[in-house]
Design a protein around this motif. Structure first.
Motif, PDB file in Angstrom:
ATOM      1  N   PHE A  61       0.830  -1.200   0.000  1.00 59.91           N
ATOM      2  CA  PHE A  61       0.000   0.000   0.000  1.00 59.91           C
ATOM      3  C   PHE A  61       0.871   1.260   0.000  1.00 59.91           C
ATOM      4  O   PHE A  61       0.831   2.066   0.936  1.00 59.91           O
ATOM      5  N   PRO A  62       1.661   1.461  -1.064  1.00 63.26           N
ATOM      6  CA  PRO A  62       2.577   2.610  -1.085  1.00 63.26           C
ATOM      7  C   PRO A  62       1.820   3.935  -1.021  1.00 63.26           C
ATOM      8  O   PRO A  62       0.772   4.100  -1.654  1.00 63.26           O
ATOM      9  N   GLY A  63       2.356   4.846  -0.204  1.00 65.10           N
ATOM     10  CA  GLY A  63       1.784   6.180  -0.094  1.00 65.10           C
ATOM     11  C   GLY A  63       0.613   6.304   0.854  1.00 65.10           C
ATOM     12  O   GLY A  63       0.168   7.409   1.145  1.00 65.10           O
ATOM     13  N   LEU A  64       0.091   5.181   1.355  1.00 64.33           N
ATOM     14  CA  LEU A  64      -1.022   5.243   2.299  1.00 64.33           C
ATOM     15  C   LEU A  64      -0.469   5.383   3.712  1.00 64.33           C
ATOM     16  O   LEU A  64       0.643   4.964   4.004  1.00 64.33           O
ATOM     17  N   ARG A  65      -1.270   5.978   4.576  1.00 66.06           N
ATOM     18  CA  ARG A  65      -0.835   6.257   5.944  1.00 66.06           C
ATOM     19  C   ARG A  65      -1.835   5.689   6.943  1.00 66.06           C
ATOM     20  O   ARG A  65      -3.040   5.714   6.713  1.00 66.06           O
ATOM     21  N   PHE A  66      -1.311   5.202   8.049  1.00 63.17           N
ATOM     22  CA  PHE A  66      -2.148   4.776   9.163  1.00 63.17           C
ATOM     23  C   PHE A  66      -2.446   5.983  10.048  1.00 63.17           C
ATOM     24  O   PHE A  66      -1.619   6.888  10.188  1.00 63.17           O
ATOM     25  N   ALA A  67      -3.631   5.979  10.670  1.00 62.45           N
ATOM     26  CA  ALA A  67      -4.008   7.016  11.626  1.00 62.45           C
ATOM     27  C   ALA A  67      -4.903   6.396  12.695  1.00 62.45           C
ATOM     28  O   ALA A  67      -5.684   5.478  12.400  1.00 62.45           O
ATOM     29  N   GLU A  77      -3.405  -4.008  31.843  1.00 58.04           N
ATOM     30  CA  GLU A  77      -2.250  -3.843  30.945  1.00 58.04           C
ATOM     31  C   GLU A  77      -2.659  -3.949  29.478  1.00 58.04           C
ATOM     32  O   GLU A  77      -1.830  -4.261  28.633  1.00 58.04           O
ATOM     33  N   GLN A  78      -3.944  -3.689  29.191  1.00 58.13           N
ATOM     34  CA  GLN A  78      -4.460  -3.877  27.848  1.00 58.13           C
ATOM     35  C   GLN A  78      -5.079  -2.595  27.303  1.00 58.13           C
ATOM     36  O   GLN A  78      -5.571  -1.775  28.065  1.00 58.13           O
ATOM     37  N   ALA A  79      -5.069  -2.491  25.987  1.00 58.44           N
ATOM     38  CA  ALA A  79      -5.719  -1.361  25.327  1.00 58.44           C
ATOM     39  C   ALA A  79      -6.291  -1.831  23.999  1.00 58.44           C
ATOM     40  O   ALA A  79      -5.791  -2.778  23.394  1.00 58.44           O
ATOM     41  N   ARG A  80      -7.334  -1.155  23.565  1.00 55.17           N
ATOM     42  CA  ARG A  80      -7.830  -1.363  22.212  1.00 55.17           C
ATOM     43  C   ARG A  80      -7.993   0.004  21.577  1.00 55.17           C
ATOM     44  O   ARG A  80      -8.346   0.981  22.239  1.00 55.17           O
ATOM     45  N   PHE A  81      -7.711   0.038  20.292  1.00 49.70           N
ATOM     46  CA  PHE A  81      -7.819   1.298  19.574  1.00 49.70           C
ATOM     47  C   PHE A  81      -8.103   1.020  18.109  1.00 49.70           C
ATOM     48  O   PHE A  81      -7.636   0.035  17.540  1.00 49.70           O
ATOM     49  N   ALA A  82      -8.918   1.883  17.531  1.00 53.38           N
ATOM     50  CA  ALA A  82      -9.260   1.772  16.115  1.00 53.38           C
ATOM     51  C   ALA A  82      -8.250   2.561  15.294  1.00 53.38           C
ATOM     52  O   ALA A  82      -7.656   3.530  15.764  1.00 53.38           O
ATOM     53  N   TRP A  83      -8.070   2.128  14.060  1.00 54.99           N
ATOM     54  CA  TRP A  83      -7.149   2.797  13.146  1.00 54.99           C
ATOM     55  C   TRP A  83      -7.734   2.725  11.736  1.00 54.99           C
ATOM     56  O   TRP A  83      -8.653   1.961  11.469  1.00 54.99           O
ATOM     57  N   ARG A  84      -7.189   3.532  10.874  1.00 60.42           N
ATOM     58  CA  ARG A  84      -7.569   3.470   9.466  1.00 60.42           C
ATOM     59  C   ARG A  84      -6.317   3.630   8.621  1.00 60.42           C
ATOM     60  O   ARG A  84      -5.323   4.206   9.065  1.00 60.42           O
ATOM     61  N   LEU A  85      -6.380   3.105   7.406  1.00 55.70           N
ATOM     62  CA  LEU A  85      -5.289   3.197   6.456  1.00 55.70           C
ATOM     63  C   LEU A  85      -5.835   3.812   5.181  1.00 55.70           C
ATOM     64  O   LEU A  85      -6.830   3.340   4.633  1.00 55.70           O
ATOM     65  N   GLY A  86      -5.186   4.873   4.734  1.00 58.57           N
ATOM     66  CA  GLY A  86      -5.620   5.509   3.500  1.00 58.57           C
ATOM     67  C   GLY A  86      -4.814   6.753   3.208  1.00 58.57           C
ATOM     68  O   GLY A  86      -3.800   7.025   3.842  1.00 58.57           O
ATOM     69  N   VAL A  87      -5.311   7.514   2.257  1.00 57.04           N
ATOM     70  CA  VAL A  87      -4.719   8.803   1.916  1.00 57.04           C
ATOM     71  C   VAL A  87      -5.280   9.820   2.903  1.00 57.04           C
ATOM     72  O   VAL A  87      -6.508   9.913   3.055  1.00 57.04           O
ATOM     73  N   PRO A  88      -4.429  10.562   3.592  1.00 57.09           N
ATOM     74  CA  PRO A  88      -4.935  11.548   4.556  1.00 57.09           C
ATOM     75  C   PRO A  88      -5.946  12.493   3.905  1.00 57.09           C
ATOM     76  O   PRO A  88      -5.752  12.966   2.794  1.00 57.09           O
ATOM     77  N   GLY A  89      -7.059  12.691   4.603  1.00 53.06           N
ATOM     78  CA  GLY A  89      -8.100  13.592   4.117  1.00 53.06           C
ATOM     79  C   GLY A  89      -9.115  12.940   3.197  1.00 53.06           C
ATOM     80  O   GLY A  89     -10.072  13.586   2.775  1.00 53.06           O
ATOM     81  N   GLU A  90      -8.927  11.671   2.879  1.00 57.04           N
ATOM     82  CA  GLU A  90      -9.867  10.933   2.028  1.00 57.04           C
ATOM     83  C   GLU A  90     -10.447   9.761   2.805  1.00 57.04           C
ATOM     84  O   GLU A  90      -9.981   9.427   3.891  1.00 57.04           O
ATOM     85  N   ASP A  91     -11.484   9.123   2.236  1.00 54.72           N
ATOM     86  CA  ASP A  91     -12.030   7.926   2.863  1.00 54.72           C
ATOM     87  C   ASP A  91     -10.942   6.860   2.978  1.00 54.72           C
ATOM     88  O   ASP A  91     -10.109   6.718   2.087  1.00 54.72           O
ATOM     89  N   SER A  92     -10.976   6.115   4.056  1.00 49.26           N
ATOM     90  CA  SER A  92      -9.967   5.084   4.278  1.00 49.26           C
ATOM     91  C   SER A  92     -10.187   3.898   3.339  1.00 49.26           C
ATOM     92  O   SER A  92     -11.303   3.617   2.910  1.00 49.26           O
ATOM     93  N   LEU A  93      -9.119   3.206   3.049  1.00 42.57           N
ATOM     94  CA  LEU A  93      -9.177   1.975   2.279  1.00 42.57           C
ATOM     95  C   LEU A  93      -9.442   0.785   3.205  1.00 42.57           C
ATOM     96  O   LEU A  93     -10.209  -0.117   2.882  1.00 42.57           O
ATOM     97  N   ILE A  94      -8.784   0.809   4.372  1.00 43.77           N
ATOM     98  CA  ILE A  94      -8.904  -0.277   5.345  1.00 43.77           C
ATOM     99  C   ILE A  94      -9.133   0.337   6.724  1.00 43.77           C
ATOM    100  O   ILE A  94      -8.490   1.318   7.088  1.00 43.77           O
TER     101      ILE A  94
END
Length: 121
Positions: A61-67, A77-94
């Motif tokens: 996924f070249p050029g895509l960023r996680f956020a 000692e646990q955490a859960r967190f959501a993330w997205r992968l995509g082009v910043p400022g656009e709808d996420s791909l994953i």
């Protein structure tokens, strides 16, 4: 809990680091030795395998960023967190979420990843 906020941010930064040497340094800062990363697409154990997995995702996924995609939910000692992968400022791909467990030194010992939104072929 600030440890989890710092670690989740460092974890996302690790996924976005494209310089191989800097990425490897981040892997070693974020993950404890012998740590495990497990998601529907693979399992990585230890710094070498985790670093290789991150590099493979970047190549796929070249050029895509996680956020981060929302607050970090923690207990013990646990955490859960959501993330997205995509082009910043656009709808996420994953979209997904990870459950992470820290060791006694504050580094990640285990990540269990889940995918909520994935592209279709």
């Amino acid at each position: 809990m600030s440890d989890f906020t710092e670690q989740a941010t460092a974890y996302i930064d690790m996924w976005n680091e494209t310089d191989p040497a800097a990425r490897r340094d981040r892997v070693e800062q974020v993950f404890a030795a012998g740590s495990r990363y497990v998601d529907p697409l693979g399992v990585a154990v230890g710094h070498d395998q985790i670093d290789s997995m991150v590099g493979a995702v970047q190549q796929q996924f070249p050029g895509l960023r996680f956020a981060l995609a929302g607050p970090i939910d923690t207990h013990h000692e646990q955490a859960r967190f959501a993330w997205r992968l995509g082009v910043p400022g656009e709808d996420s791909l994953i979209d997904g979420f990870d459950v992470a467990e820290l060791d006694g030194s504050g580094r990640v010992a285990l990540v269990l990843g889940f995918l909520d939104k994935v592209p279709t072929a």
